[in-house]
Design an enzyme around this catalytic site. Structure first.
Site, short mmCIF file in Angstrom:
data_model
loop_
_atom_site.label_atom_id
_atom_site.label_comp_id
_atom_site.label_asym_id
_atom_site.label_seq_id
_atom_site.Cartn_x
_atom_site.Cartn_y
_atom_site.Cartn_z
N CYS A 2 17.76 103.44 -26.47
CA CYS A 2 16.47 102.93 -26.88
C CYS A 2 16.04 101.77 -26.01
O CYS A 2 16.72 101.37 -25.08
CB CYS A 2 16.53 102.46 -28.34
SG CYS A 2 17.31 103.66 -29.44
N ASP A 112 24.95 106.34 -35.45
CA ASP A 112 26.06 105.47 -35.07
C ASP A 112 25.64 104.00 -35.07
O ASP A 112 26.47 103.10 -35.28
CB ASP A 112 26.59 105.85 -33.68
CG ASP A 112 25.50 105.83 -32.62
OD1 ASP A 112 24.59 106.66 -32.69
OD2 ASP A 112 25.56 104.96 -31.73
N ILE A 311 22.12 116.23 -6.95
CA ILE A 311 21.09 115.92 -5.96
C ILE A 311 21.54 116.46 -4.60
O ILE A 311 22.71 116.34 -4.23
CB ILE A 311 20.86 114.40 -5.86
CG1 ILE A 311 20.11 113.90 -7.09
CG2 ILE A 311 20.12 114.01 -4.59
CD1 ILE A 311 18.68 114.40 -7.17
#
Length: 689
Positions: A2, A112, A311
């Site tokens: 977040c 969690d 990549i």
């Protein structure tokens, strides 16, 4: 995973109590959160204390518990403790059961993050020793008027703080401060002395990082101070190792498998980044092994194959390892998605990746991380289990070899090098690296910094790896002496310096210095969280699981670097042996190739045109602290001569320009210029305990 942004009013005059003012606080907080919306695109949550002195904000990236019960901020059942959490906390089932038994804690959901509340209610500040994972946390205990901001042990997740107009501001990224009244100014002393790359300073004045393994504490809206709760430790070189080599290899393998297994849990799709090296390959191999044993990865069906991502640079660039990654994927039988990064793609993403990183990087590899995360997102994934941190705990870089050879490994209970061979190897290793760094290394060991750091060469090499900026003379110290090596030494706690001096082998000192500097300030940021979260991807780092890292730290140096039967030095020896069941023979035998991006491009191509646009005399002059004369010639010169050091300097100059433009940084003024303008200020409104 977040984004968080928090405000704490430190002064009585900033107290707000009515609903109208609380609404204004919420508006400011939401504007701050919008700056980091990429970290949490799924929902926004805020909490403001009744008196308006504390505000917690959160933008959510749904990973675990996708229900409303997983939304933040989170609150204890008695509504006395409030928290916002960024990251992941593992051992969920065990910790939850433990808390339900000990304090009859009533969990609201299955997130969690809610473990933080229960653990804090039971253990108080010491709850941090019970948390395992990658995290940053802000928590407010309203009964005790205690605010804390916590960062995980290695600094995998970012957290910054500043004091602005009587408010303590804390956020996951510095750009979140912009709507809160913060006016960014260059911290030229930090930039010139390299403190932003080494210590807890940033490129901006009065903005600090919460240091890894530390908690920032503010009690009763008063003094702010930092408190350490964890640090790396290494064994006493004078004590003989009692374990057998096979026992140590098995110990690494068991803990690595456990660390990977803990990171499979999610309510969304989880993938693995895969390059051509051993670190990501063993992670992919272990995940594949666990899936075959019946474990589930994320929200995928039990019979679903593992998905890996990589990549690819242009094949003729000398930096492309994607073909080896493809062979590993074929061997494992996994799906492999690959994104090709040509010159045009690198140039296109340059400015946006720089804005997300919030600091310069002397290599274009940070754009590769940025693009890889975009690929994860486009394929519907939200979690990337990666191989970061292995080189720093297992001694994977060639710069560590001189410090491994600096002293005999007297703790190892196996065969050791004859003394004449060790000394000859040391001289050869130092001379080889000195050529790489164009004779810049202090091989005599006469500096104060080297004497403080067990005569290790690694900090010298880390300093030499960064290009010297054309800083104006007025911004240099009075004696024109700038010594980033001393910054390394002076950022280490005095008690630790005693450990370094008397107990640690030089290799372990080198690993400690690298971890405290480049790992946490550059690699985990520019090549980790920032590039990942730019596209809302959560990175998980099993190699930096502290259960594994603490075990590896306490292995003798000769388990990390070893000479093979051909007389060649093998880095990450114990990891290679522990990884054998999960990787190909090709990967097992491959030597370390640092992750880097191409450094040579044709004239008048996309990269040349981009740098010509950014690195101009006018743009450099707007920075204030750099000498603008001659910079435009440097751009053309590097595309003629292909000199790598000049290229690294030019891309750094371009990144400084991007940051100035995106952040709106005011032009820096030297003390002389400030005196002439009547703007010189002494002191600060920040009080630290």
């Amino acid at each position: 995973m977040c984004g968080i942004s928090c405000l704490v009013a430190l002064e009585e005059r900033t107290r707000r109590s009515n609903e109208e003012n609380k609404e204004k606080i919420k508006e400011r907080l939401c504007e701050s959160l919008e700056q980091i919306r990429h970290r949490g695109p799924d929902s926004t949550g805020t909490w403001i204390s009744d008196d308006g002195r504390v505000a917690l904000g959160h933008v959510r990236l749904d990973i675990n518990d996708l229900s409303p019960a997983g939304c933040q901020p989170l609150h204890s059942s008695d509504n006395s403790v409030h928290t916002v959490v960024n990251g992941e906390i593992y051992d969920y089932d065990k910790l939850r059961h433990d808390m339900e038994q000990k304090i009859d804690y009533k969990f609201q959901g299955t997130s969690d993050s809610e473990l933080v509340l229960a653990l804090y209610k039971y253990y108080g500040l010491s709850f941090l020793s019970h948390i395992r994972g990658e995290f940053s946390i802000c928590l407010f205990d309203s009964e005790r008027e205690l605010f804390m901001a916590v960062r995980d042990r290695y600094g995998i997740k970012p957290l910054f703080w500043t004091v602005q107009d009587g408010e303590l501001l804390v956020a996951a990224e510095m750009k979140a401060f912009l709507p809160l009244g913060w006016k960014p100014e260059w911290d030229v002393k930090s930039i010139v002395g390299s403190d932003f790359q080494i210590g807890n300073s940033t490129i901006f004045k009065r903005v600090k990082k919460v240091r890894p393994g530390h908690v920032l504490i503010c009690r009763c809206f008063g003094t702010i101070h930092e408190q350490q709760y964890w640090d790396s430790r290494y064994p006493d070189k004078n004590i003989k190792e009692a374990r057998s080599e096979q026992e140590m290899i098995q110990g690494v393998q068991d803990r690595l498998v456990d660390a990977v297994k803990e990171r499979l849990r999610a309510d969304v799709k989880v993938g693995v980044s895969l390059s051509g090296g051993i670190d990501s390959s063993v992670v992919a191999g272990i995940v594949n092994h666990l899936l075959r044993q019946g474990h589930q990865i994320g929200s995928e069906a039990e019979n679903e194959r593992l998905s890996c991502f990589g990549i690819a640079f242009d094949e003729d660039s000398g930096f492309d390892e994607s073909s080896m990654a493809s062979r590993t994927a074929e061997y494992l039988g996994v799906k492999f998605y690959k994104k090709h990064m040509n010159e045009e793609e690198l140039a296109r993403s340059f400015a946006d990746a720089t804005w997300h990183d919030e600091q310069p990087n002397p290599d274009l590899n940070f754009i590769g991380t940025y693009a890889l995360s975009e690929l994860f997102r486009d394929k519907g994934f939200r979690v990337n289990i990666n191989g970061q941190g292995a080189d720093e705990i297992f001694a994977g870089y060639n710069i560590f070899l001189p410090d491994f050879l600096r002293e005999p490994d007297t703790a190892f209970n196996g065969p050791t090098l004859p003394e004449d061979e060790r000394l000859a190897g040391l001289r050869k290793a130092e001379q080889t690296l000195n050529k790489v760094y164009q004779g810049k290394l202090d091989l005599d060991g006469t500096s104060v910094a080297r004497r403080q750091l067990n005569n290790t060469l690694t900090p010298v090499q880390m300093t030499a790896a960064f290009p010297s900026l054309p800083v104006k003379e007025d911004f240099l110290p009075a004696n024109n002496v700038v010594d980033p090596q001393l910054t390394y030494a002076e950022n280490i706690d005095g008690m630790m310096l005693e450990e370094v001096k008397w107990k640690w082998h030089p290799l372990h000192t080198a690993l400690y210095c690298f971890t405290k500097a480049h790992l946490q300030n550059l690699l985990l940021s520019n090549l980790g969280d920032r590039g990942e979260m730019a596209h809302s991807i959560e990175g998980r780092t099993p190699f930096l699981d502290h259960h594994l890292a603490e075990y590896v730290n306490n292995l003798p140096p000769s388990m990390k670097i070893r000479r093979d039967e051909k007389g060649e030095w093998v880095e990450k020896y114990v990891l290679r042996e522990a990884a054998k069941p999960f990787i190909t023979e090709e990967i097992y035998k491959k030597r370390k190739h640092p992750y880097s991006a191409p450094v040579e491009f044709p004239k008048n191509g996309p990269m040349h045109r981009l740098l010509q646009t950014l690195v101009t005399k006018q743009n450099i002059a707007k920075l204030g602290f750099l000498e603008p004369e001659g910079v435009e010639k440097l751009v053309d010169q590097v595309f003629e001569t292909k000199e790598m050091p000049i290229f690294r300097l030019v891309i750094c100059l371009a990144q400084w320009v991007v940051l100035q433009q995106r952040f709106g940084v005011v032009k820096a003024q030297s003390e002389i210029e400030q005196l002439d303008a009547g703007n010189f200020k002494v002191g600060s409104n920040v009080m630290l305990g």
